[in-house]
Design a protein around this motif. Structure first.
Motif, mmCIF file in Angstrom:
data_model
loop_
_atom_site.group_PDB
_atom_site.id
_atom_site.type_symbol
_atom_site.label_atom_id
_atom_site.label_comp_id
_atom_site.label_asym_id
_atom_site.label_seq_id
_atom_site.Cartn_x
_atom_site.Cartn_y
_atom_site.Cartn_z
ATOM 1 N N SER A 296 0.875 -1.181 0.000
ATOM 2 C CA SER A 296 0.000 0.000 0.000
ATOM 3 C C SER A 296 0.910 1.228 0.000
ATOM 4 O O SER A 296 1.068 1.921 1.006
ATOM 5 C CB SER A 296 -0.905 -0.006 1.237
ATOM 6 N N PRO A 297 1.544 1.504 -1.141
ATOM 7 C CA PRO A 297 2.674 2.435 -1.173
ATOM 8 C C PRO A 297 2.355 3.868 -0.778
ATOM 9 O O PRO A 297 3.243 4.589 -0.332
ATOM 10 C CB PRO A 297 3.159 2.359 -2.630
ATOM 11 N N LEU A 298 1.092 4.287 -0.911
ATOM 12 C CA LEU A 298 0.728 5.659 -0.566
ATOM 13 C C LEU A 298 -0.048 5.717 0.753
ATOM 14 O O LEU A 298 -0.742 6.699 1.030
ATOM 15 C CB LEU A 298 -0.116 6.272 -1.689
ATOM 16 N N CYS A 299 0.102 4.689 1.567
ATOM 17 C CA CYS A 299 -0.648 4.568 2.816
ATOM 18 C C CYS A 299 -0.562 5.846 3.653
ATOM 19 O O CYS A 299 0.524 6.379 3.901
ATOM 20 C CB CYS A 299 -0.091 3.387 3.609
ATOM 21 N N GLY A 300 -1.697 6.324 4.092
ATOM 22 C CA GLY A 300 -1.722 7.500 4.958
ATOM 23 C C GLY A 300 -1.187 8.754 4.319
ATOM 24 O O GLY A 300 -0.710 9.656 5.008
ATOM 25 N N GLY A 301 -1.271 8.826 2.984
ATOM 26 C CA GLY A 301 -0.826 10.042 2.296
ATOM 27 C C GLY A 301 0.673 10.204 2.199
ATOM 28 O O GLY A 301 1.179 11.334 2.107
ATOM 29 N N ILE A 302 1.425 9.096 2.204
ATOM 30 C CA ILE A 302 2.879 9.172 2.062
ATOM 31 C C ILE A 302 3.228 9.908 0.767
ATOM 32 O O ILE A 302 2.705 9.569 -0.296
ATOM 33 C CB ILE A 302 3.502 7.766 2.045
ATOM 34 N N PRO A 303 4.085 10.908 0.809
ATOM 35 C CA PRO A 303 4.468 11.617 -0.420
ATOM 36 C C PRO A 303 5.046 10.653 -1.441
ATOM 37 O O PRO A 303 5.816 9.746 -1.078
ATOM 38 C CB PRO A 303 5.514 12.621 0.060
ATOM 39 N N PRO A 304 4.681 10.790 -2.702
ATOM 40 C CA PRO A 304 5.175 9.856 -3.718
ATOM 41 C C PRO A 304 6.690 9.722 -3.752
ATOM 42 O O PRO A 304 7.215 8.621 -3.935
ATOM 43 C CB PRO A 304 4.626 10.452 -5.027
ATOM 44 N N GLU A 305 7.429 10.838 -3.565
ATOM 45 C CA GLU A 305 8.886 10.746 -3.616
ATOM 46 C C GLU A 305 9.437 9.889 -2.479
ATOM 47 O O GLU A 305 10.511 9.295 -2.594
ATOM 48 C CB GLU A 305 9.512 12.136 -3.577
ATOM 49 N N THR A 306 8.688 9.810 -1.377
ATOM 50 C CA THR A 306 9.071 8.924 -0.277
ATOM 51 C C THR A 306 8.631 7.493 -0.544
ATOM 52 O O THR A 306 9.328 6.535 -0.194
ATOM 53 C CB THR A 306 8.441 9.419 1.043
ATOM 54 N N ALA A 307 7.481 7.344 -1.178
ATOM 55 C CA ALA A 307 6.896 6.025 -1.387
ATOM 56 C C ALA A 307 7.587 5.213 -2.477
ATOM 57 O O ALA A 307 7.691 3.982 -2.375
ATOM 58 C CB ALA A 307 5.415 6.175 -1.725
ATOM 59 N N TRP A 308 8.043 5.879 -3.526
ATOM 60 C CA TRP A 308 8.595 5.164 -4.664
ATOM 61 C C TRP A 308 9.732 4.196 -4.313
ATOM 62 O O TRP A 308 9.748 3.052 -4.801
ATOM 63 C CB TRP A 308 9.079 6.141 -5.733
#
Length: 329
Positions: A296-308
């Motif tokens: 769930s890579p964007l869990c809780g609104g994780i910024p995309p640059e952090t999630a990638w």
């Protein structure tokens, strides 16, 4: 193998919604090329953090950017007008070339029924009525209903309509799935669900269909990290937000639905299995044992640059394991 899940939560401390939605589409396209077999899109309404209210729209965007990725769309059935829903499902089936399945649920949050002006006590009746009409319309036949002639055009690409399942985490959900003759896809499990489903299926003249009942300790959110401690520092608050929101919505259902009641990041990490961050070695062991990583890579609104980087790490692991297996044969 990998699955990828999006609910598009965007709390005030997280990334902007425009960035999150764009990333979900990009990530799905990337994940398709790196061992991901399915994307799951969930639905809730009126959530203060912007939980995805229109999963079929996001599914359409993802379908347009992918070719093989299966899409599993959660639909809260009482909230939909069934004729329009049948049309939307049929068009999505065409756009995706038959890659979308739909998991129906009753809904449970009183705020959502107020949002739609519906009586929550009638949700079962509404679901029964909506599903009966929906399934008939998805066959492509012209029917007469309440004195109206109704035909869904263009018809679904899939003969008879796409795959439909029932979801939930209770004996009542299992019995309803069996009564409808649908497969059962549980988001949690309680004792006796399989037996209740199979008994209800046969009682209503159906052979039991596919059943997916994850063990109670199955993580709903997984991240793969090089350094687990650092990862909890980096994204722990986002995971905690996700856990807290589900806990608020399910105050009496933590155990059966796999929902965490953690009060802080440390407790979420040590006392619950709903949200997990694992290292590459553990991830490889899960995959080698035939398991799935539910990302769930964007869990809780994780910024995309952090999630990638977390997503790429999981995808690269699949690619490396596949290459290793191929070279050893």
């Amino acid at each position: 193998m990998l699955t990828i899940r999006f609910d598009m939560r965007a709390p005030s401390f997280g990334a902007a919604t425009t960035d999150l939605y764009a990333a979900a589409i990009d990530m799905s396209a990337w994940a398709e090329q790196h061992g991901c077999v399915a994307a799951v899109l969930c639905e809730y309404h009126g959530s203060e953090d912007g939980y995805l209210p229109a999963p079929l729209m996001l599914a359409s965007a993802i379908a347009a950017r992918t070719e093989r990725l299966m899409l599993n769309v959660v639909v809260i059935l009482p909230f939909y007008e069934p004729v329009r829903l049948a049309e939307d499902i049929a068009v999505l089936d065409i756009l995706s070339n038959g890659r979308v399945s739909h998991v129906f649920g009753l809904g449970y949050r009183p705020e959502e029924f107020e949002h739609f002006g519906l009586d929550r006590s009638r949700r079962g009746v509404l679901a029964d009525e909506n599903l009966a009409l929906l399934r008939t319309l998805l066959t492509g036949r012209c029917i007469v209903h309440d004195g109206r002639r109704i035909t869904v055009t263009s018809p679904s690409r899939t003969p008879g309509g796409p795959v439909l399942m029932w979801g939930g985490a209770s004996l009542a959900a299992a019995r309803r799935a069996g009564r409808y003759g649908l497969g059962l896809l549980a988001n949690g499990s309680v004792a006796g669900m399989r037996e209740a489903y199979e008994a209800a299926s046969r009682e209503h003249g159906h052979e039991p269909a596919g059943v997916l009942l994850p063990p109670p300790d199955t993580p709903t959110v997984t991240f793969v990290a090089d350094d687990v401690d650092q990862a909890w520092e980096e994204i722990g608050e986002h995971l905690l937000h996700d856990a807290r929101m589900y806990a608020q919505w399910n105050p009496d259902n933590h155990a059966s639905a796999g929902i965490s009641a953690a009060r802080d990041v440390a407790e979420l990490r040590t006392a619950y299995t709903s949200h997990r961050i694992i290292d590459i070695t553990e991830a490889a062991e899960i995959i080698a044992g035939g398991g799935f990583l539910n990302l769930s890579p964007l869990c809780g609104g994780i910024p995309p640059e952090t999630a990638w980087p977390y997503l790429r790490r999981a995808g690269d692991l699949i690619e490396n394991l596949t290459t290793t297996r191929g070279s050893s044969q």
